[in-house]
Design a protein around this motif. Structure first.
Motif, PDB file in Angstrom:
ATOM      1  N   ASN A 219      -8.514  38.709   4.141  1.00  0.00           N
ATOM      2  CA  ASN A 219      -8.347  38.592   2.683  1.00  0.00           C
ATOM      3  C   ASN A 219      -8.159  37.120   2.280  1.00  0.00           C
ATOM      4  O   ASN A 219      -8.778  36.644   1.325  1.00  0.00           O
TER       5      ASN A 219
ATOM      6  N   LEU B 265      -9.140  34.497   4.051  1.00  0.00           N
ATOM      7  CA  LEU B 265     -10.390  33.775   4.317  1.00  0.00           C
ATOM      8  C   LEU B 265     -11.410  34.021   3.210  1.00  0.00           C
ATOM      9  O   LEU B 265     -12.109  33.106   2.778  1.00  0.00           O
ATOM     10  N   SER B 266     -11.456  35.278   2.752  1.00  0.00           N
ATOM     11  CA  SER B 266     -12.406  35.621   1.676  1.00  0.00           C
ATOM     12  C   SER B 266     -12.057  34.862   0.393  1.00  0.00           C
ATOM     13  O   SER B 266     -12.942  34.344  -0.297  1.00  0.00           O
ATOM     14  N   THR B 267     -10.769  34.804   0.086  1.00  0.00           N
ATOM     15  CA  THR B 267     -10.340  34.076  -1.124  1.00  0.00           C
ATOM     16  C   THR B 267     -10.663  32.586  -0.994  1.00  0.00           C
ATOM     17  O   THR B 267     -11.130  31.963  -1.951  1.00  0.00           O
TER      18      THR B 267
ATOM     19  N   ARG C 218     -13.023  31.251   0.823  1.00  0.00           N
ATOM     20  CA  ARG C 218     -14.483  31.080   0.737  1.00  0.00           C
ATOM     21  C   ARG C 218     -14.931  31.101  -0.734  1.00  0.00           C
ATOM     22  O   ARG C 218     -15.840  30.383  -1.126  1.00  0.00           O
ATOM     23  N   ALA C 219     -14.262  31.949  -1.526  1.00  0.00           N
ATOM     24  CA  ALA C 219     -14.636  32.073  -2.943  1.00  0.00           C
ATOM     25  C   ALA C 219     -14.394  30.782  -3.716  1.00  0.00           C
ATOM     26  O   ALA C 219     -15.035  30.538  -4.730  1.00  0.00           O
ATOM     27  N   ILE C 220     -13.443  29.954  -3.246  1.00  0.00           N
ATOM     28  CA  ILE C 220     -13.211  28.685  -3.960  1.00  0.00           C
ATOM     29  C   ILE C 220     -13.818  27.503  -3.190  1.00  0.00           C
ATOM     30  O   ILE C 220     -13.390  26.356  -3.355  1.00  0.00           O
ATOM     31  N   ASN C 221     -14.774  27.823  -2.328  1.00  0.00           N
ATOM     32  CA  ASN C 221     -15.569  26.818  -1.602  1.00  0.00           C
ATOM     33  C   ASN C 221     -14.751  25.926  -0.664  1.00  0.00           C
ATOM     34  O   ASN C 221     -15.066  24.745  -0.497  1.00  0.00           O
TER      35      ASN C 221
ATOM     36  N   ASP D 282      -4.871  25.703  -5.490  1.00  0.00           N
ATOM     37  CA  ASP D 282      -5.951  26.520  -6.072  1.00  0.00           C
ATOM     38  C   ASP D 282      -6.049  27.867  -5.358  1.00  0.00           C
ATOM     39  O   ASP D 282      -6.207  28.911  -5.991  1.00  0.00           O
TER      40      ASP D 282
ATOM     41  N   TYR E  32      -3.213  30.029  -6.336  1.00  0.00           N
ATOM     42  CA  TYR E  32      -3.386  30.533  -7.707  1.00  0.00           C
ATOM     43  C   TYR E  32      -4.337  31.736  -7.741  1.00  0.00           C
ATOM     44  O   TYR E  32      -4.016  32.780  -8.292  1.00  0.00           O
ATOM     45  N   ILE E  33      -5.506  31.585  -7.125  1.00  0.00           N
ATOM     46  CA  ILE E  33      -6.489  32.668  -7.202  1.00  0.00           C
ATOM     47  C   ILE E  33      -6.040  33.862  -6.353  1.00  0.00           C
ATOM     48  O   ILE E  33      -6.300  35.019  -6.704  1.00  0.00           O
TER      49      ILE E  33
ATOM     50  N   ASN F 180      -3.436  35.662  -8.443  1.00  0.00           N
ATOM     51  CA  ASN F 180      -3.907  36.109  -9.767  1.00  0.00           C
ATOM     52  C   ASN F 180      -5.128  37.011  -9.758  1.00  0.00           C
ATOM     53  O   ASN F 180      -5.583  37.429 -10.820  1.00  0.00           O
ATOM     54  N   GLN F 181      -5.669  37.331  -8.569  1.00  0.00           N
ATOM     55  CA  GLN F 181      -6.922  38.102  -8.589  1.00  0.00           C
ATOM     56  C   GLN F 181      -6.742  39.510  -9.142  1.00  0.00           C
ATOM     57  O   GLN F 181      -7.715  40.124  -9.575  1.00  0.00           O
TER      58      GLN F 181
ATOM     59  N   ARG G 168     -15.963  36.058  -7.579  1.00  0.00           N
ATOM     60  CA  ARG G 168     -14.914  35.862  -6.573  1.00  0.00           C
ATOM     61  C   ARG G 168     -15.212  36.705  -5.330  1.00  0.00           C
ATOM     62  O   ARG G 168     -15.121  36.234  -4.212  1.00  0.00           O
TER      63      ARG G 168
ATOM     64  N   LEU H 282     -18.740  35.607  -3.631  1.00  0.00           N
ATOM     65  CA  LEU H 282     -18.643  34.291  -2.971  1.00  0.00           C
ATOM     66  C   LEU H 282     -17.735  34.385  -1.739  1.00  0.00           C
ATOM     67  O   LEU H 282     -17.909  33.655  -0.770  1.00  0.00           O
ATOM     68  N   GLY H 283     -16.772  35.294  -1.798  1.00  0.00           N
ATOM     69  CA  GLY H 283     -15.812  35.433  -0.700  1.00  0.00           C
ATOM     70  C   GLY H 283     -16.353  36.196   0.492  1.00  0.00           C
ATOM     71  O   GLY H 283     -15.760  36.175   1.566  1.00  0.00           O
TER      72      GLY H 283
END
Lengths: 90, 237
Positions: free
Chosen positions: A23, A25-27, A29-32, A78, A81-82, A85-86, B33, B36-37
């Motif tokens: 979870n 790692l996925s988050t 990855r989502a913020i690059n 960051d 935060y994400i 807050n997801q 989100r 991309l994740g």
């Protein structure tokens, strides 16, 4: 020791380190975030959460999120935060 | 000429109010989100977001065209006075509703939609595997906000019917484009490699501003209809 995790509106499940790491790692990855940095942050965070979990037998997903957030805030704001807050976007 | 300016201004204002509602953008943010994740779905993020936007646009276009057809057949394109008064009352009520309830208090940008629906959308957005899923979620997300946007679409349809036939399609298409504009801007933002955290932080810190703009929009539109549709009738008596 087996730790039970309670989810809102769903059945309780046993705690799994793998799910928490994935979870995070996925988050990340989502913020690059770069993979290496993401893995390091995820490992550090999960280790801290597991230290806290040793004192408990049953927790909620919100508890785990809050504990993870404390460590994440020091490592990457960051991501913290994400991650927290997801569930508060819609 | 005056009819053109008034009708197109009304459609523009209605489209902007519709565009300022937050569910579609929130869902698109979550979709980005999750895709991309995911390692496997990351390369498809652009096509997923495009499909989602296409879904949201399609349902808006279908709704406005259906309402145009319905109004044309039931009332001949001219809205009866009682329907206009009901429309004004609903717009005022929605303005107040948005002001008091639309964004929930506390951290984040939690919207005033039933929690089971929000959870359903969240779960489905996390499991999007192909463009069809994303397209249908675009449809559902727009329908999820129907209690707020249906009256706006109704007004846009009745206004479009007042225009000459060759301009009606342009008005309807223009309205749809305006409503999906924030989603297109978001897609371009993500496409340029920028971080979605900034957008969510902006939404959260400007929650009050967004709420005020949307609710003021409803009040202004209600006043606009009152001045242009009801006042001239009162003048006749």
């Amino acid at each position: 020791m087996k730790i039970t995790v309670f989810k809102t509106g769903q059945k309780s499940v046993p705690y799994s380190r793998k799910i928490l790491v994935n979870n995070l790692l996925s988050t990340a990855r989502a913020i690059n975030l770069p993979d290496g940095q993401a893995k390091e942050i995820a490992e550090l965070t999960v280790n801290k959460v597991e230290v806290w979990l040793e004192k408990h037998t049953a927790v909620t997903t919100a508890d785990i999120r809050r504990m993870a957030e404390r460590t994440l805030k020091k490592l990457n704001k960051d991501l913290a935060y994400i991650y927290i807050n997801q569930r508060r976007i819609i | 000429m005056e009819v053109f300016i008034v009708s197109f201004s009304a459609i523009l204002l209605t489209g902007l109010i519709h565009a300022s509602l937050g569910l579609n953008l929130g869902c698109l943010l979550l979709l980005s989100r999750y895709s991309l994740g995911s390692k496997t779905r990351r390369p498809n993020t652009k096509s997923f977001t495009s499909s989602f936007i296409a879904g949201a646009g399609t349902i808006t276009l279908l709704l406005i065209m259906s309402l145009c057809f319905l109004l044309l057949n039931l009332t001949g394109g001219v809205l009866p006075v009682y329907l206009t008064i009901i429309e004004i009352c609903v717009l005022f009520t929605l303005g107040l509703t948005v002001w008091w309830f639309y964004y929930k208090k506390g951290p984040g940008t939690i919207l005033w939609i039933p929690r089971p629906i929000a959870r359903f959308l969240d779960n489905r957005l996390a499991k999007v595997e192909n463009n069809t899923d994303a397209f249908s979620l675009g449809l559902i997300a727009s329908l999820g906000e129907a209690p707020l946007n249906l009256v706006l679409i109704f007004f846009a349809a009745s206004t479009a019917l007042q225009l000459p036939i060759e301009w009606q399609l342009l008005a309807v298409t223009g309205y749809t484009i305006i409503t999906i504009l924030p989603l297109v801007i978001f897609k371009c933002y993500i496409k340029s490699g920028k971080n979605l955290v900034r957008i969510q932080k902006w939404r959260e810190s400007n929650k009050f501003f967004l709420k005020t703009i949307t609710s003021l929009g409803f009040f202004i539109l209600a006043t606009f209809i009152f001045v242009f549709e009801i006042l001239p009738l009162v003048g006749h008596f």
